[in-house]
Design a protein around this motif. Sequence first.
Motif, PDB file in Angstrom:
ATOM      1  N   GLN A 119       0.860  -1.177   0.000  1.00 43.77           N
ATOM      2  CA  GLN A 119       0.000   0.000   0.000  1.00 43.77           C
ATOM      3  C   GLN A 119       0.897   1.228   0.000  1.00 43.77           C
ATOM      4  N   VAL A 120       0.777   2.064  -1.034  1.00 41.06           N
ATOM      5  CA  VAL A 120       1.713   3.169  -1.208  1.00 41.06           C
ATOM      6  C   VAL A 120       1.019   4.293  -1.983  1.00 41.06           C
ATOM      7  N   GLY A 121       1.535   5.514  -1.833  1.00 40.79           N
ATOM      8  CA  GLY A 121       1.068   6.616  -2.673  1.00 40.79           C
ATOM      9  C   GLY A 121       0.231   7.665  -1.991  1.00 40.79           C
ATOM     10  N   THR A 122      -0.466   7.338  -0.909  1.00 43.15           N
ATOM     11  CA  THR A 122      -1.319   8.325  -0.261  1.00 43.15           C
ATOM     12  C   THR A 122      -0.503   9.484   0.310  1.00 43.15           C
ATOM     13  N   ASN A 123       0.533   9.167   1.063  1.00 44.37           N
ATOM     14  CA  ASN A 123       1.339  10.231   1.657  1.00 44.37           C
ATOM     15  C   ASN A 123       2.146  10.991   0.613  1.00 44.37           C
ATOM     16  N   ALA A 124       2.425  10.354  -0.518  1.00 42.21           N
ATOM     17  CA  ALA A 124       3.079  11.068  -1.615  1.00 42.21           C
ATOM     18  C   ALA A 124       2.171  12.177  -2.130  1.00 42.21           C
ATOM     19  N   VAL A 125       0.858  11.888  -2.190  1.00 46.69           N
ATOM     20  CA  VAL A 125      -0.108  12.905  -2.602  1.00 46.69           C
ATOM     21  C   VAL A 125      -0.191  14.014  -1.553  1.00 46.69           C
ATOM     22  N   LEU A 126      -0.298  13.639  -0.287  1.00 49.52           N
ATOM     23  CA  LEU A 126      -0.455  14.625   0.778  1.00 49.52           C
ATOM     24  C   LEU A 126       0.798  15.471   0.982  1.00 49.52           C
ATOM     25  N   ARG A 127       1.958  14.892   0.703  1.00 48.20           N
ATOM     26  CA  ARG A 127       3.225  15.600   0.916  1.00 48.20           C
ATOM     27  C   ARG A 127       3.762  16.250  -0.358  1.00 48.20           C
ATOM     28  N   ASN A 128       2.992  16.164  -1.443  1.00 45.23           N
ATOM     29  CA  ASN A 128       3.412  16.741  -2.728  1.00 45.23           C
ATOM     30  C   ASN A 128       4.770  16.210  -3.188  1.00 45.23           C
ATOM     31  N   LEU A 129       4.990  14.917  -3.010  1.00 49.03           N
ATOM     32  CA  LEU A 129       6.235  14.324  -3.477  1.00 49.03           C
ATOM     33  C   LEU A 129       6.234  14.244  -4.996  1.00 49.03           C
ATOM     34  N   ASP A 130       7.409  14.292  -5.562  1.00 45.20           N
ATOM     35  CA  ASP A 130       7.567  14.227  -7.016  1.00 45.20           C
ATOM     36  C   ASP A 130       7.038  12.883  -7.521  1.00 45.20           C
ATOM     37  N   PRO A 131       5.973  12.872  -8.344  1.00 50.89           N
ATOM     38  CA  PRO A 131       5.423  11.599  -8.806  1.00 50.89           C
ATOM     39  C   PRO A 131       6.401  10.776  -9.636  1.00 50.89           C
ATOM     40  N   LYS A 132       7.273  11.443 -10.376  1.00 49.30           N
ATOM     41  CA  LYS A 132       8.253  10.694 -11.175  1.00 49.30           C
ATOM     42  C   LYS A 132       9.224   9.941 -10.266  1.00 49.30           C
ATOM     43  N   GLU A 133       9.667  10.595  -9.210  1.00 52.82           N
ATOM     44  CA  GLU A 133      10.584   9.942  -8.276  1.00 52.82           C
ATOM     45  C   GLU A 133       9.874   8.826  -7.521  1.00 52.82           C
ATOM     46  N   THR A 134       8.623   9.078  -7.128  1.00 49.00           N
ATOM     47  CA  THR A 134       7.843   8.036  -6.465  1.00 49.00           C
ATOM     48  C   THR A 134       7.685   6.830  -7.382  1.00 49.00           C
ATOM     49  N   ASP A 172      -3.554   1.162  -4.180  1.00 50.52           N
ATOM     50  CA  ASP A 172      -3.463   2.601  -4.432  1.00 50.52           C
ATOM     51  C   ASP A 172      -4.149   3.403  -3.311  1.00 50.52           C
ATOM     52  N   PRO A 173      -4.115   4.746  -3.365  1.00 54.64           N
ATOM     53  CA  PRO A 173      -4.631   5.575  -2.273  1.00 54.64           C
ATOM     54  C   PRO A 173      -6.113   5.362  -1.996  1.00 54.64           C
ATOM     55  N   GLN A 174      -6.532   5.783  -0.810  1.00 54.31           N
ATOM     56  CA  GLN A 174      -7.934   5.679  -0.431  1.00 54.31           C
ATOM     57  C   GLN A 174      -8.727   6.869  -0.967  1.00 54.31           C
ATOM     58  N   TYR A 175     -10.000   6.629  -1.198  1.00 53.95           N
ATOM     59  CA  TYR A 175     -10.923   7.698  -1.595  1.00 53.95           C
ATOM     60  C   TYR A 175     -11.481   8.287  -0.308  1.00 53.95           C
ATOM     61  N   SER A 176     -10.928   9.417   0.090  1.00 54.42           N
ATOM     62  CA  SER A 176     -11.344  10.082   1.327  1.00 54.42           C
ATOM     63  C   SER A 176     -11.113  11.578   1.148  1.00 54.42           C
ATOM     64  N   PRO A 177     -11.770  12.409   1.950  1.00 54.39           N
ATOM     65  CA  PRO A 177     -11.709  13.857   1.728  1.00 54.39           C
ATOM     66  C   PRO A 177     -10.305  14.447   1.667  1.00 54.39           C
TER      67      PRO A 177
END
Length: 337
Positions: A200-215, A237-242
Motif C-alpha cells: 500500500q503506497v502513494g497516499t502520503n506522496a499525494v499529501l506531501r506533494n512528493l515528485d510523482p516521477k521519483e515516487t 493505491d490511495p484511499q478515496y477520502s476527503p
Amino acid sequence: MRLTVPFRPMTWRSVCAIAAPLLLAPAAIAPLHAQTAPADQHAALSPGAKSDNAKPDAAQPAATTAAPASSTDQRSAAAAALDKVKQAAKSAGDIFRRVPCLQPKGVANTTGSLPHVAAKLADGRPVVIIAFGSSSTQGYGSSAPEFTYPNRLAAQLRRHYPSADITVLNRGIGGEDAPEMMKRLQTEVIDVHPDLVIWQVGTNAVLRNLDPKETGKQVEDGVARIQAAGADVVLVDPQYSPRVTERPESARGMVKLLSRIAALRHVGIFPRFEVMRDWHEQQAIPINDFVISDGLHMNDWGYACFAQLLGDDIIHSVGQIKLGVNVPSDVRAYRPM
C-alpha cells in the motif's frame, strides 16, 4: 429501494469493548498467525483505544483478610464471563450479517495470478504474506488491533484454507511513503522471504506533494526487487477520502501511476480508490460511515470491507492456477462480513 449502510462507529465500538477479549485469546493456537503493531503502539494511534499499561494491576496479591475464592466459584465466574463474551461476539457477527460488503460494479479484479502463493498452498507448505505500507496498513482508525485490514485478511484466509499454515505480517508505519519504505524494504520485507507482498503506497506522496516521477521510480524498483526475491506482488493505491480527494489532480495521477507500474511489472493492483468511490457514489454510503473524523483513515467497517474484497480477489486468483483448477467467476459473489 432502501439502501443498507454501515453501522455507526459508536455502536460498533461498544460491542468491540466486550467482544475483543474473546477475539484476542484462543485464536493464537490456530494455524494462521496475524501479526500487527504492539497493543500499546496501536493505542497511541487509535482514538479512544486504551493500552494494557493503563489497566489496574490485576497481579497484585489480595489483602490478607480476604477469604480465598473456591475453585468452584472461580470456574463458575469464568464460565459466566465466557458466556457473556460469546454473546457479545454473536451480536457483532449479527451486525456483519446485516451490513453486507458488496462487490463494486464495474471495478474489475486486477489482482492477477499469484503463482508463488498457489504453489505453496498446493504443496501444503507454509505461506508468508507481508502487508507493507503506511498508517492504513498499520491500522490507524481501527478500534483495536484485530480490526486492522491485515488481521481481517488473515482471518478470512484462515476460514478459506483451514489446514494451511499462513502467516500475515503487518509492516505498516504511519506517515511513510516510497522514500522511507525503500529504506526498510530489504530488512523488513525481502529478508523475511515472503510469498506475497501487498504494498500500500502513494497516499502520503499525494499529501506531501512528493515528485510523482521519483515516487514511480522508487515503487518500480521496489517491485522489481520483491519479484527478484521470488514473491508475488499486489499494489494498493490511495484511499478515496476527503483529505485525498481535495487534491484531485494529484490523486488521479497517483492512481494512474501505480496502475501503469503494475501493468509494466506484470503484478496485481487492488483499486482501493475506485472501490471506496463506489461505496460513496454508487452504493450511497456516507463518507463518515467508512472514514473517521480526520477525513483520511478508514474505520472498522472500512477496513473490514477492504480486507474482504482484497481477500476474495486473492482467493479467486490463487484458485485459477492452484492444481490447474479454474475458479468460476461467481466465487467472487462477496459475502456479508
